[in-house]
Write a protein that holds these residues in place. Structure first.
Motif, mmCIF file in Angstrom:
data_model
loop_
_atom_site.group_PDB
_atom_site.id
_atom_site.type_symbol
_atom_site.label_atom_id
_atom_site.label_comp_id
_atom_site.label_asym_id
_atom_site.label_seq_id
_atom_site.Cartn_x
_atom_site.Cartn_y
_atom_site.Cartn_z
ATOM 1 N N UNK A 92 -70.433 13.768 76.747
ATOM 2 C CA UNK A 92 -69.789 14.319 75.490
ATOM 3 C C UNK A 92 -68.344 14.554 75.655
ATOM 4 N N UNK A 93 -67.420 13.619 75.719
ATOM 5 C CA UNK A 93 -65.853 14.026 75.844
ATOM 6 C C UNK A 93 -65.228 14.286 74.657
ATOM 7 N N UNK A 94 -63.986 14.851 74.414
ATOM 8 C CA UNK A 94 -63.248 15.083 73.145
ATOM 9 C C UNK A 94 -63.028 16.341 72.919
ATOM 10 N N UNK A 95 -63.819 17.399 73.328
ATOM 11 C CA UNK A 95 -63.647 18.779 72.905
ATOM 12 C C UNK A 95 -62.329 19.409 73.688
ATOM 13 N N UNK B 285 -58.446 7.317 89.168
ATOM 14 C CA UNK B 285 -57.156 8.132 89.296
ATOM 15 C C UNK B 285 -56.713 8.458 87.635
ATOM 16 N N UNK B 286 -57.106 7.801 87.019
ATOM 17 C CA UNK B 286 -56.532 8.242 85.400
ATOM 18 C C UNK B 286 -57.391 9.317 85.024
ATOM 19 N N UNK B 287 -58.391 9.877 85.583
ATOM 20 C CA UNK B 287 -58.963 11.174 85.251
ATOM 21 C C UNK B 287 -58.330 12.230 86.016
ATOM 22 N N UNK B 288 -57.813 12.120 87.124
ATOM 23 C CA UNK B 288 -57.310 13.195 87.911
ATOM 24 C C UNK B 288 -56.068 13.958 87.162
ATOM 25 N N UNK B 289 -55.029 13.253 86.340
ATOM 26 C CA UNK B 289 -53.935 13.756 85.812
ATOM 27 C C UNK B 289 -53.683 13.146 84.403
ATOM 28 N N UNK B 290 -53.066 13.859 83.649
ATOM 29 C CA UNK B 290 -52.820 13.252 82.273
ATOM 30 C C UNK B 290 -52.160 11.849 82.231
ATOM 31 N N UNK B 291 -52.665 10.990 81.252
ATOM 32 C CA UNK B 291 -52.109 9.631 81.388
ATOM 33 C C UNK B 291 -51.261 9.661 80.277
ATOM 34 N N UNK B 292 -50.548 8.120 80.045
ATOM 35 C CA UNK B 292 -49.803 7.903 79.160
ATOM 36 C C UNK B 292 -50.338 7.486 77.851
ATOM 37 N N UNK C 234 -61.782 6.679 77.250
ATOM 38 C CA UNK C 234 -61.955 6.244 78.788
ATOM 39 C C UNK C 234 -62.680 6.959 79.562
ATOM 40 N N UNK C 235 -63.324 8.177 79.144
ATOM 41 C CA UNK C 235 -63.977 9.378 80.105
ATOM 42 C C UNK C 235 -65.295 8.390 80.035
ATOM 43 N N UNK C 236 -65.880 8.087 79.001
ATOM 44 C CA UNK C 236 -67.387 7.286 78.857
ATOM 45 C C UNK C 236 -67.392 6.103 79.872
ATOM 46 N N UNK C 237 -66.265 5.180 79.662
ATOM 47 C CA UNK C 237 -66.602 3.864 80.600
ATOM 48 C C UNK C 237 -66.562 4.382 82.266
ATOM 49 N N UNK C 238 -65.823 5.548 82.446
ATOM 50 C CA UNK C 238 -65.475 5.901 83.734
ATOM 51 C C UNK C 238 -67.050 6.408 84.279
ATOM 52 N N UNK C 239 -67.882 7.053 83.484
ATOM 53 C CA UNK C 239 -69.165 7.490 83.764
ATOM 54 C C UNK C 239 -70.065 6.405 83.767
ATOM 55 N N UNK C 240 -69.942 5.373 82.844
ATOM 56 C CA UNK C 240 -70.801 4.046 83.078
ATOM 57 C C UNK C 240 -70.662 3.404 84.328
ATOM 58 N N UNK C 241 -69.227 3.451 84.746
ATOM 59 C CA UNK C 241 -69.130 2.509 85.945
ATOM 60 C C UNK C 241 -69.718 3.400 87.035
ATOM 61 N N UNK C 242 -69.523 4.577 87.066
ATOM 62 C CA UNK C 242 -69.968 5.401 88.163
ATOM 63 C C UNK C 242 -71.640 5.211 88.257
ATOM 64 N N UNK C 243 -72.290 5.147 87.259
ATOM 65 C CA UNK C 243 -73.815 4.690 87.225
ATOM 66 C C UNK C 243 -73.890 3.438 87.870
#
Length: 268
Positions: free
Chosen positions: A147-150, A238-245, A254-263
Motif C-alpha cells: 500500500x503506497x501513497x500515504x 535506484x528509483x526508490x533510493x532517492x526522490x525522482x523527477x 512506481x512502487x507497486x511494480x517494483x514489488x511485483x518485479x521483486x516477486x
C-alpha cells in the motif's frame, strides 16, 4: 549486458516481456518493440537514467515508460504472492513457533519529490520528505500486499487500519496472524513484541539469553525481520533510493511494480 541493464537474467527478461504482452496487454509500436520498451522501463527504475543514454526523445521515453507501468500494474493478481500459513509440522527454525502465521508486515519510507506546500505532510519524524509504504510479505520474502501513497507523517497503525478496511486490502482470516514490530498493536490477527522487553536483534547477538517467557517470545518474533530484508532488496531499484523527477502520484505508482518485479525475479 542484460544483467547490467535490466538487473535480471536474459531468460527472465524474455519471460517478463511475454507475460506483459499476454496478461499486461502491452503492445509494440511502429518505432519500438516490446523488448525495447520493457528494457527502457527497467533501465530507468534500476539506474535513474538520463534521456541521452537511451537515444530516444524525452516524449517517447515518457510515453513508453507509462505504457509499461500500466501493463505491470495489471499483473498484480498474478505476481503478488498468495499467503500460505505456517504448518504445525514446519521444520523452519525461524517460523515453526508460529503456527498459522501468514507472514510479516511493516512500513518503510520511500523518498518522493513534492511541492513546497505539501512538504509538511510528507515530512517523516526524521525530517525526510517521503511516502510511508506498508508492505506485507511471506516467510520466503515475497510480497503479499503493498500500500503506497500515504504521507510520511502518517503513523504505521493508521496506515494498517486503512489497509484492513479496503475491499482488496489486508485480509486476516480467523485463527491466522501476521508478525509485526512494536509500532503496531498486539491484537487478534497481529503478533507484536511485548513492550518493555528486549526484542532488537543486536541485543541477542551480544550473547544475551532470554530469562523470561516474554523475552523468549520477543526473541522468536525476530522472524518478522523478513519484511525488513524484503525492503532492503527492493531498494536496489535506484528509483526508490532517492526522490525522482516524477510527480508524487507517479512516484507512488512506481512502487507497486517494483514489488511485483521483486516477486517475479525471486520466482525465476
Amino acid at each position: 549486458q542484460c544483467m547490467e541493464i535490466c538487473l535480471m537474467h536474459r531468460n527472465t527478461f524474455y519471460k517478463s516481456c511475454s507475460l506483459l504482452t499476454t496478461h499486461g496487454k502491452l503492445r509494440e509500436t511502429r518505432n519500438m518493440s516490446v523488448h525495447e520498451m520493457v528494457a527502457t522501463f527497467l533501465y530507468i527504475i534500476g539506474h535513474r537514467v538520463v534521456k541521452r543514454q537511451l537515444m530516444r526523445s524525452k516524449e517517447t521515453i515518457s510515453r513508453q515508460f507509462h505504457k509499461v507501468l500500466n501493463a505491470m500494474l495489471r499483473l498484480q493478481d498474478i505476481l503478488l504472492r498468495k499467503p500460505e500459513p505456517i504448518q504445525e509440522n514446519s521444520i523452519d527454525d525461524r517460523w515453526k513457533w508460529f503456527k498459522n502465521c501468514l507472514g510479516a508486515l511493516h512500513g518503510t519510507y520511500i523518498p518522493v519529490n513534492v511541492s513546497v506546500v505539501d512538504r509538511p505532510r510528507y515530512r517523516t519524524r526524521k525530517g525526510q520528505i517521503a511516502t510511508n509504504v506498508l508492505g506485507v510479505c511471506t516467510s520466503d520474502m515475497q510480497f503479499i500486499y503493498v500500500l503506497p501513497g500515504w504521507e510520511g507523517s502518517a503513523q504505521d497503525t493508521r496506515i494498517l487500519r486503512d489497509a484492513i478496511s479496503r475491499r482488496n486490502g489486508v485480509k486476516v482470516p480467523q485463527g491466522y496472524s501476521y508478525l509485526c514490530d512494536a509500532g503496531y498493536t498486539n491484537g487478534e490477527g497481529f503478533l507484536a513484541p511485548y513492550k518493555g522487553q528486549r526484542y532488537h536483534l543486536n541485543e541477542w547477538r551480544q550473547g544475551y539469553l532470554p530469562t523470561t517467557p516474554r523475552e523468549l517470545f520477543n526473541m522468536k518474533l525476530s522472524a518478522r525481520n523478513v519484511i525488513e530484508r524484503c525492503f532492503g532488496i527492493l531498494k536496489m531499484w535506484a528509483i526508490l533510493r532517492s526522490k525522482s523527477y516524477f510527480p508524487v502520484k507517479t512516484q507512488c505508482r512506481i512502487i507497486s511494480p517494483c514489488c511485483l518485479l521483486h516477486n517475479y525475479i525471486r520466482r525465476e
